[in-house]
Design an enzyme around this catalytic site. Structure first.
Site, PDB file in Angstrom:
ATOM      1  N   CYS A   7       0.816  -1.228   0.000  1.00 55.12           N
ATOM      2  CA  CYS A   7       0.000   0.000   0.000  1.00 55.12           C
ATOM      3  C   CYS A   7       0.843   1.269   0.000  1.00 55.12           C
ATOM      4  O   CYS A   7       0.636   2.175  -0.813  1.00 55.12           O
ATOM      5  CB  CYS A   7      -0.974  -0.019   1.176  1.00 55.12           C
ATOM      6  SG  CYS A   7      -0.199   0.072   2.812  1.00 55.12           S
ATOM      7  N   HIS A  33      -2.499   1.076   6.822  1.00 51.26           N
ATOM      8  CA  HIS A  33      -2.924   1.055   5.418  1.00 51.26           C
ATOM      9  C   HIS A  33      -3.152   2.480   4.931  1.00 51.26           C
ATOM     10  O   HIS A  33      -3.586   3.351   5.695  1.00 51.26           O
ATOM     11  CB  HIS A  33      -4.196   0.231   5.247  1.00 51.26           C
ATOM     12  CG  HIS A  33      -4.502  -0.097   3.817  1.00 51.26           C
ATOM     13  ND1 HIS A  33      -3.687  -0.895   3.043  1.00 51.26           N
ATOM     14  CD2 HIS A  33      -5.526   0.274   3.010  1.00 51.26           C
ATOM     15  CE1 HIS A  33      -4.203  -1.014   1.840  1.00 51.26           C
ATOM     16  NE2 HIS A  33      -5.314  -0.309   1.792  1.00 51.26           N
ATOM     17  N   HIS A  92      -5.884   2.069  -4.160  1.00 47.43           N
ATOM     18  CA  HIS A  92      -4.856   1.578  -3.237  1.00 47.43           C
ATOM     19  C   HIS A  92      -4.412   0.196  -3.682  1.00 47.43           C
ATOM     20  O   HIS A  92      -5.042  -0.430  -4.548  1.00 47.43           O
ATOM     21  CB  HIS A  92      -5.415   1.509  -1.811  1.00 47.43           C
ATOM     22  CG  HIS A  92      -6.585   0.569  -1.655  1.00 47.43           C
ATOM     23  ND1 HIS A  92      -6.686  -0.353  -0.652  1.00 47.43           N
ATOM     24  CD2 HIS A  92      -7.715   0.401  -2.397  1.00 47.43           C
ATOM     25  CE1 HIS A  92      -7.807  -1.032  -0.764  1.00 47.43           C
ATOM     26  NE2 HIS A  92      -8.458  -0.596  -1.820  1.00 47.43           N
TER      27      HIS A  92
END
Length: 303
Positions: free
Chosen positions: A207, A259, A271
Site C-alpha cells: 500500500c 494502510h 490503493h
C-alpha cells in the site's frame, strides 16, 4: 410400524445433509508471514469477531502455521438479485472486475450496486452475478397548489459583499486540484498490478509502496511506511476530501496506521489491497471494512 420407520430414516437423511452442508461451508486458512486477523477477514469476507469465535481466539495475535477455520456461512451473500430481472440486467463478475469499474460501465454508482444486490462489502468473487439495472430513473414532479399563496412582503436583508479571492489564491487552489486529478489518473494506470509485500515498483506494490511511487513521479517524496506517511501533511476532514488526498486506516488490534490509499472522488480511493482483490484497485470509503477502520486523511500536495 413401517410408516414410523420411514419417518425416522427421512429425518436422519436430512440431518446428514445439513451437517454436510455446514462442513462444506468451512475453509481452512494457514497463517503466513504478515497475516493479521483483519487481512484474513478482509480476504474471505467475514468479520474479525466471527474468526475469533470460530477459532476460540482470546486475542488478535497469530502464529505462523496456525490453521484458522473460516466459516463462510457467516459471510455468505446472496448470489441471486433481490428483484426479478431479465437476463440483460444480470452481470457476471470476471477476473479483474471491481464495483467501481462495473458501476462506471453500466452508468450507475457503487452505492446503488451494493444496495440492489444486498452487498455488505465491496469484495467480489469471479462468477458472482450482479443485478445492474434495478435502479429505475425517478422523475421529479412538482405539485401544483390548489390556490395561490402570497407571502407577506418582508424587507430584504442587508447584502454583505464578500471579498473575492486574490488571483494568487485562485491560481494556487486550481494548481492543487489539477495536480490531485493528475495523480489519480496516473495511479489508475496501475489498476490490476499485483500486491507484493515490501513492493514499491510496477512489478508489485504494497500500500505505501504504491502511494510513494505515484507521488514520487510528480515530485513529491513520501516516507516509506503508511504510519510514517501519516506523520506528514495537513489533516483534512472527511467531508472536505479532494483528489490526491491521502486516506489512512488502522486495522483491529493494530498499534498504528497500517494502510494508506489515494482519494479519487465520490468517496472512492485507489490503493494496493492485500485483501481478496490482492492488487491495485478502487474501493469505497463507505465499504464495511474501510468505513469501520478509517483513521483520517492528510493533504500533502503543495505542502
Amino acid at each position: 410400524m413401517r410408516k414410523y420407520l420411514h419417518i425416522i430414516v427421512l429425518a436422519a437423511v436430512l440431518v446428514i445433509l445439513q451437517a454436510g452442508t455446514a462442513l462444506a461451508a468451512q475453509t481452512v486458512h494457514v497463517v503466513k508471514t504478515g497475516d493479521t486477523l483483519w487481512d484474513i477477514a478482509n480476504k474471505y469476507g467475514v468479520s474479525v469477531n466471527s474468526l475469533q469465535q470460530n477459532n476460540d481466539l482470546s486475542s488478535d495475535r497469530l502464529q505462523i502455521g496456525m490453521k484458522l477455520i473460516i466459516n463462510s456461512t457467516t459471510a455468505s451473500r446472496s448470489q441471486t438479485p433481490s428483484r426479478v430481472a431479465d437476463s440483460n440486467s444480470i452481470y457476471t463478475v470476471r477476473s479483474g472486475d471491481n464495483l467501481w469499474t462495473i458501476a462506471r460501465n453500466f452508468n450507475t454508482t457503487v452505492d446503488q450496486l451494493m444496495s440492489i444486490n444486498n452487498l455488505s462489502s465491496d469484495r467480489l468473487t469471479v462468477g458472482d452475478q450482479l443485478y445492474v439495472r434495478a435502479a429505475a430513473r425517478t422523475t421529479t414532479t412538482t405539485a401544483t397548489p390548489s390556490r395561490a399563496v402570497y407571502p407577506k412582503a418582508t424587507p430584504p436583508a442587508p447584502t454583505v459583499k464578500e471579498q473575492p479571492p486574490t488571483t494568487s489564491e485562485t491560481n494556487a487552489n486550481e494548481a492543487e486540484t489539477d495536480l490531485g486529478a493528475t495523480i489519480c489518473d496516473y495511479g489508475a494506470k496501475f489498476l490490476g498490478t499485483t500486491y507484493r509485500y515490501g513492493g514499491a515498483s510496477p512489478s508489485g506494490f504494497d500500500c505505501s509502496g504504491f502511494v510513494g511511487y505515484v507521488f514520487k513521479q510528480h515530485g513529491i517524496n513520501l516516507p516509506r511506511t503508511a504510519a510514517s506517511i501519516y506523520g506528514v501533511g495537513v489533516p483534512v476532514d472527511k467531508s472536505n476530501l479532494q483528489q490526491g488526498d491521502l486516506v489512512f486506516f488502522k486495522g483491529p488490534g493494530a498499534s498504528c496506521i497500517n494502510h494508506v490509499g489515494i482519494y479519487t472522488a465520490n468517496n472512492q480511493f485507489i490503493h494496493s489491497s492485500s485483501g481478496k482483490v490482492y492488487g491495485v484497485t478502487y474501493s469505497s470509503l463507505d465499504g464495511y471494512y474501510y468505513s469501520q477502520y478509517y483513521a483520517g486523511a492528510k493533504r500533502v500536495i503543495n505542502q
